[in-house]
Design a protein around this motif. Structure first.
Motif: not given
Length: 156
Positions: A1-4, A21-25, A44-46, A52-57
């Motif tokens: 997803w993207r977060d501006f 970065i850690f996912h909880y941030y 896991v990390r993001v 601003g694109e984030l990848l979290h799998i």
């Protein structure tokens, strides 16, 4: 997803265009696997890109209920949806446009073979609210092959 709000200019930061970065941030969508009777997630990390694109799998281990069909195969249906966020915040779609499950990291159970998968996007509208609530409906079809697996294990 993207977060501006997480966008930056790499030139201002020593040409750093990717951060892990850690996912909880960061905000993580509250996507849940419905119909699962056990789910295990490991944090896991993001991967955060300067755009601003984030990848979290996250690696997820899921146990599903499967239902025996008349032909002897087993259908294992499940859905993925958000409990809180509507489609204007979290919109789900097919991975790389495929209407099937990516089995790259799938671990088959001994004595079974995956004979098919399906994926279908559905959108619900509730009487209370004008917003769309998307979900992805999945199914894995398994076939038992104990005789074949026993022959492969047992010496002839």
């Amino acid at each position: 997803w993207r977060d501006f709000r997480l966008k930056w200019d790499p030139k201002k930061f020593d040409d750093v265009s990717v951060a892990r970065i850690f996912h909880y941030y960061v905000w993580i969508p509250d996507l849940e696997i419905l119909q699962a009777f056990e789910t295990t997630r490991n944090g896991v990390r993001v991967v955060l890109y300067s755009t601003g694109e984030l990848l979290h799998i996250p690696p997820i281990k899921v146990k599903l209920r499967c239902y025996r069909q008349d032909d002897g195969d087993y259908n294992c249906p499940f859905s993925v949806a958000s409990w809180v966020w509507d489609g204007s915040y979290v919109d789900l779609d097919y991975f790389e446009g495929k209407r099937e499950i990516d089995l790259t990291d799938f671990i088959e159970l001994p004595g079974t073979t995956v004979v098919g998968t399906t994926a279908e996007k559905k959108t619900m509208y509730y009487p209370c609210c004008p917003e769309p609530y998307p979900s992805m409906q999945f199914n894995i079809t398994l076939r038992e092959n104990w005789d074949q697996s026993l022959n492969e294990i047992s010496p002839a």
